[in-house]
Design a protein around this motif. Structure first.
Motif, PDB file in Angstrom:
ATOM      1  N   ARG A   1       0.853  -1.191   0.000  1.00 56.83           N
ATOM      2  CA  ARG A   1       0.000   0.000   0.000  1.00 56.83           C
ATOM      3  C   ARG A   1       0.896   1.251   0.000  1.00 56.83           C
ATOM      4  O   ARG A   1       1.463   1.595   1.029  1.00 56.83           O
ATOM      5  N   PRO A   2       1.054   1.908  -1.146  1.00 57.98           N
ATOM      6  CA  PRO A   2       1.781   3.176  -1.141  1.00 57.98           C
ATOM      7  C   PRO A   2       1.042   4.201  -0.274  1.00 57.98           C
ATOM      8  O   PRO A   2      -0.190   4.266  -0.301  1.00 57.98           O
ATOM      9  N   LEU A   3       1.780   4.968   0.506  1.00 56.34           N
ATOM     10  CA  LEU A   3       1.196   6.017   1.333  1.00 56.34           C
ATOM     11  C   LEU A   3       1.589   7.368   0.750  1.00 56.34           C
ATOM     12  O   LEU A   3       2.779   7.671   0.612  1.00 56.34           O
ATOM     13  N   GLU A   4       0.581   8.167   0.421  1.00 56.75           N
ATOM     14  CA  GLU A   4       0.825   9.429  -0.262  1.00 56.75           C
ATOM     15  C   GLU A   4       0.916  10.609   0.691  1.00 56.75           C
ATOM     16  O   GLU A   4       1.416  11.672   0.325  1.00 56.75           O
ATOM     17  N   GLY A   5       0.404  10.457   1.919  1.00 52.07           N
ATOM     18  CA  GLY A   5       0.434  11.544   2.881  1.00 52.07           C
ATOM     19  C   GLY A   5       1.731  11.576   3.668  1.00 52.07           C
ATOM     20  O   GLY A   5       2.692  10.860   3.375  1.00 52.07           O
ATOM     21  N   LYS A   6       1.746  12.399   4.698  1.00 48.78           N
ATOM     22  CA  LYS A   6       2.935  12.551   5.538  1.00 48.78           C
ATOM     23  C   LYS A   6       2.971  11.537   6.671  1.00 48.78           C
ATOM     24  O   LYS A   6       4.012  11.321   7.294  1.00 48.78           O
ATOM     25  N   LYS A   7       1.807  10.916   6.950  1.00 49.78           N
ATOM     26  CA  LYS A   7       1.692   9.982   8.055  1.00 49.78           C
ATOM     27  C   LYS A   7       0.750   8.851   7.661  1.00 49.78           C
ATOM     28  O   LYS A   7      -0.043   8.983   6.723  1.00 49.78           O
ATOM     29  N   GLY A   8       0.828   7.778   8.412  1.00 49.29           N
ATOM     30  CA  GLY A   8      -0.113   6.686   8.235  1.00 49.29           C
ATOM     31  C   GLY A   8      -0.411   6.052   9.580  1.00 49.29           C
ATOM     32  O   GLY A   8       0.309   6.270  10.564  1.00 49.29           O
ATOM     33  N   TYR A   9      -1.475   5.277   9.616  1.00 48.74           N
ATOM     34  CA  TYR A   9      -1.785   4.497  10.810  1.00 48.74           C
ATOM     35  C   TYR A   9      -2.412   3.181  10.356  1.00 48.74           C
ATOM     36  O   TYR A   9      -3.239   3.167   9.433  1.00 48.74           O
ATOM     37  N   ILE A  10      -2.008   2.081  10.988  1.00 51.04           N
ATOM     38  CA  ILE A  10      -2.573   0.774  10.678  1.00 51.04           C
ATOM     39  C   ILE A  10      -3.195   0.202  11.937  1.00 51.04           C
ATOM     40  O   ILE A  10      -2.664   0.375  13.040  1.00 51.04           O
ATOM     41  N   HIS A  11      -4.351  -0.453  11.777  1.00 50.77           N
ATOM     42  CA  HIS A  11      -5.038  -1.075  12.898  1.00 50.77           C
ATOM     43  C   HIS A  11      -5.520  -2.454  12.473  1.00 50.77           C
ATOM     44  O   HIS A  11      -6.133  -2.614  11.409  1.00 50.77           O
ATOM     45  N   VAL A  12      -5.233  -3.454  13.313  1.00 47.06           N
ATOM     46  CA  VAL A  12      -5.718  -4.815  13.079  1.00 47.06           C
ATOM     47  C   VAL A  12      -6.957  -5.019  13.947  1.00 47.06           C
ATOM     48  O   VAL A  12      -6.883  -4.945  15.177  1.00 47.06           O
ATOM     49  N   VAL A  13      -8.093  -5.239  13.318  1.00 43.13           N
ATOM     50  CA  VAL A  13      -9.368  -5.341  14.027  1.00 43.13           C
ATOM     51  C   VAL A  13      -9.374  -6.578  14.918  1.00 43.13           C
ATOM     52  O   VAL A  13      -8.901  -7.657  14.535  1.00 43.13           O
ATOM     53  N   GLN A  14      -9.947  -6.429  16.114  1.00 44.51           N
ATOM     54  CA  GLN A  14      -9.981  -7.508  17.110  1.00 44.51           C
ATOM     55  C   GLN A  14     -11.193  -8.413  16.840  1.00 44.51           C
ATOM     56  O   GLN A  14     -12.157  -8.439  17.598  1.00 44.51           O
ATOM     57  N   THR A  15     -11.110  -9.188  15.776  1.00 42.28           N
ATOM     58  CA  THR A  15     -12.275  -9.958  15.331  1.00 42.28           C
ATOM     59  C   THR A  15     -12.494 -11.239  16.117  1.00 42.28           C
ATOM     60  O   THR A  15     -13.602 -11.784  16.126  1.00 42.28           O
ATOM     61  N   SER A  16     -11.458 -11.769  16.783  1.00 38.39           N
ATOM     62  CA  SER A  16     -11.603 -13.079  17.424  1.00 38.39           C
ATOM     63  C   SER A  16     -12.264 -13.002  18.797  1.00 38.39           C
ATOM     64  O   SER A  16     -12.568 -14.035  19.390  1.00 38.39           O
ATOM     65  N   GLY A  17     -12.502 -11.789  19.298  1.00 35.42           N
ATOM     66  CA  GLY A  17     -13.179 -11.649  20.576  1.00 35.42           C
ATOM     67  C   GLY A  17     -12.533 -10.606  21.460  1.00 35.42           C
ATOM     68  O   GLY A  17     -11.382 -10.219  21.271  1.00 35.42           O
ATOM     69  N   TYR A  18     -13.309 -10.148  22.435  1.00 33.36           N
ATOM     70  CA  TYR A  18     -12.845  -9.120  23.361  1.00 33.36           C
ATOM     71  C   TYR A  18     -11.702  -9.656  24.212  1.00 33.36           C
ATOM     72  O   TYR A  18     -11.792 -10.734  24.796  1.00 33.36           O
ATOM     73  N   ASN A  19     -10.607  -8.920  24.276  1.00 31.84           N
ATOM     74  CA  ASN A  19      -9.420  -9.366  24.985  1.00 31.84           C
ATOM     75  C   ASN A  19      -8.680  -8.159  25.536  1.00 31.84           C
ATOM     76  O   ASN A  19      -8.193  -7.330  24.770  1.00 31.84           O
ATOM     77  N   GLU A  20      -8.596  -8.048  26.862  1.00 38.17           N
ATOM     78  CA  GLU A  20      -7.938  -6.906  27.482  1.00 38.17           C
ATOM     79  C   GLU A  20      -6.423  -7.058  27.548  1.00 38.17           C
ATOM     80  O   GLU A  20      -5.720  -6.083  27.830  1.00 38.17           O
ATOM     81  N   GLY A  21      -5.915  -8.264  27.303  1.00 35.18           N
ATOM     82  CA  GLY A  21      -4.485  -8.502  27.393  1.00 35.18           C
ATOM     83  C   GLY A  21      -3.785  -8.293  26.067  1.00 35.18           C
ATOM     84  O   GLY A  21      -4.323  -7.679  25.143  1.00 35.18           O
ATOM     85  N   PRO A  22      -2.549  -8.796  25.960  1.00 33.80           N
ATOM     86  CA  PRO A  22      -1.816  -8.679  24.703  1.00 33.80           C
ATOM     87  C   PRO A  22      -2.596  -9.273  23.535  1.00 33.80           C
ATOM     88  O   PRO A  22      -3.361 -10.220  23.695  1.00 33.80           O
ATOM     89  N   GLY A  23      -2.394  -8.698  22.349  1.00 34.24           N
ATOM     90  CA  GLY A  23      -3.129  -9.116  21.175  1.00 34.24           C
ATOM     91  C   GLY A  23      -2.972 -10.600  20.873  1.00 34.24           C
ATOM     92  O   GLY A  23      -1.893 -11.174  21.037  1.00 34.24           O
ATOM     93  N   LYS A  24      -4.061 -11.232  20.467  1.00 34.65           N
ATOM     94  CA  LYS A  24      -4.057 -12.627  20.057  1.00 34.65           C
ATOM     95  C   LYS A  24      -4.655 -12.705  18.658  1.00 34.65           C
ATOM     96  O   LYS A  24      -4.722 -11.730  17.946  1.00 34.65           O
ATOM     97  N   GLY A  25      -5.125 -13.873  18.278  1.00 34.22           N
ATOM     98  CA  GLY A  25      -5.812 -14.016  17.002  1.00 34.22           C
ATOM     99  C   GLY A  25      -4.875 -13.821  15.825  1.00 34.22           C
ATOM    100  O   GLY A  25      -3.726 -14.263  15.833  1.00 34.22           O
ATOM    101  N   ALA A  26      -5.368 -13.161  14.788  1.00 34.69           N
ATOM    102  CA  ALA A  26      -4.614 -12.987  13.550  1.00 34.69           C
ATOM    103  C   ALA A  26      -3.301 -12.255  13.815  1.00 34.69           C
ATOM    104  O   ALA A  26      -3.179 -11.442  14.733  1.00 34.69           O
ATOM    105  N   SER A  27      -2.313 -12.559  12.975  1.00 39.80           N
ATOM    106  CA  SER A  27      -0.991 -11.954  13.099  1.00 39.80           C
ATOM    107  C   SER A  27      -0.554 -11.431  11.744  1.00 39.80           C
ATOM    108  O   SER A  27      -0.660 -12.139  10.733  1.00 39.80           O
ATOM    109  N   VAL A  28      -0.073 -10.192  11.699  1.00 36.20           N
ATOM    110  CA  VAL A  28       0.437  -9.628  10.452  1.00 36.20           C
ATOM    111  C   VAL A  28       1.814  -9.033  10.704  1.00 36.20           C
ATOM    112  O   VAL A  28       2.128  -8.586  11.809  1.00 36.20           O
ATOM    113  N   ARG A  29       2.611  -9.019   9.653  1.00 32.39           N
ATOM    114  CA  ARG A  29       3.946  -8.438   9.717  1.00 32.39           C
ATOM    115  C   ARG A  29       3.981  -7.262   8.750  1.00 32.39           C
ATOM    116  O   ARG A  29       3.640  -7.419   7.571  1.00 32.39           O
ATOM    117  N   ILE A  30       4.366  -6.084   9.235  1.00 32.25           N
ATOM    118  CA  ILE A  30       4.446  -4.910   8.374  1.00 32.25           C
ATOM    119  C   ILE A  30       5.907  -4.531   8.178  1.00 32.25           C
ATOM    120  O   ILE A  30       6.748  -4.695   9.072  1.00 32.25           O
TER     121      ILE A  30
END
Length: 263
Positions: free
Chosen positions: A189-218
């Motif tokens: 994904r080329p970014l044309e602006g000066k900044k970007g933000y990425i968010h991985v949606v918490q689809t596997s369920g509510y979790n107050e601790g460290p992220g679980k579920g899907a894993s992505v590498r950027i």
């Protein structure tokens, strides 16, 4: 030129469990205040909300914000002072340009919890006439592809109609892309602006601790890699002429990912 990533881990977000509402705040909001996470470019709020059946946010007012809802699961009933009443489902994006002022309510519709992201941005122009827009993007459209779901008014392919094709029109220098990225798949994904933000949606369920579920590498050519799990995000610093953002699904389940391109 490279991109620089600053992680925003899920467990470090503001968090509250009110019983009827389970919520995470990427930026300062309500009782959660953190001077290091107030806003990022025009992006002011990313709340990941889960609202129990037969409950919701009663009628309240806003002004001078662009407010959009991204429905992950369940159904969300929206009513506002402009006369709009709508039930939003998975894949729906609803955008309210609050301008000089609106009142609205957002409640769970039906017998199942609704999970949605509420996102606010700062408009480029003050005292706009309030407007309301909806768009729908299917899972098939987003499967292993970037879909532009919100984009600035006047950008190519952006129609200022209440409903229709293409991205919802926002009065901010912000473009939002979404994908459902399958295991082992990679997107750039080329970014044309000066900044970007990425968010991985918490689809596997509510979790107050460290992220679980899907894993992505950027990554980006010349940049250090960063691994994100569900609920995690990252600030992206974009140098002029930077190489594209590379997102790889490094786990064994589909990841629902949002990328903001910000000026």
């Amino acid at each position: 030129m490279s991109l620089k990533f600053v992680p925003r881990r899920s467990e470090e977000r503001g968090n509250a469990d009110h019983g009827w509402l389970k919520t995470f705040h990427t930026f300062s909001f309500a009782m959660y205040q953190d001077s290091k996470h107030e806003l990022y470019g025009p992006l002011r709020v990313i709340n990941e909300d889960r609202v129990a059946p037969r409950t919701g946010f009663g009628t309240h007012s806003h002004r001078e914000f662009e407010i959009f809802s991204y429905v992950v699961s369940g159904e969300l009933e929206h009513k506002d002072s402009m006369g709009n009443t709508e039930v939003l489902k998975r894949g729906d994006v609803q955008l309210t340009s609050a301008g000089t002022g609106i009142s609205h309510s957002e409640k769970t519709y039906g017998s199942k919890q609704v999970h949605f992201l509420q996102i606010w941005s700062l408009p480029s122009t003050a005292r706009l006439t309030p407007k309301y827009f909806t768009r729908h993007f299917s899972d098939e459209e987003k499967a292993d592809k970037w879909v532009r779901i919100v984009a600035p008014v006047g950008a190519e392919g952006v129609l200022a109609t209440r409903e229709g094709e293409g991205p919802a029109p926002v009065q901010s220098p912000l473009t939002l892309y979404s994908t459902l990225l399958g295991a082992g798949k990679t997107l750039e994904r080329p970014l044309e602006g000066k900044k970007g933000y990425i968010h991985v949606v918490q689809t596997s369920g509510y979790n107050e601790g460290p992220g679980k579920g899907a894993s992505v590498r950027i990554s980006s050519k010349g940049s250090e890699e960063l691994t994100l799990r569900e609920g995690d995000g990252a600030y992206i610093l974009v140098e002029k002429g930077a190489n594209p953002l590379v997102v790889e699904n490094s786990g064994d389940s589909t990841a629902e990912i949002l990328v903001f391109d910000l000026d």
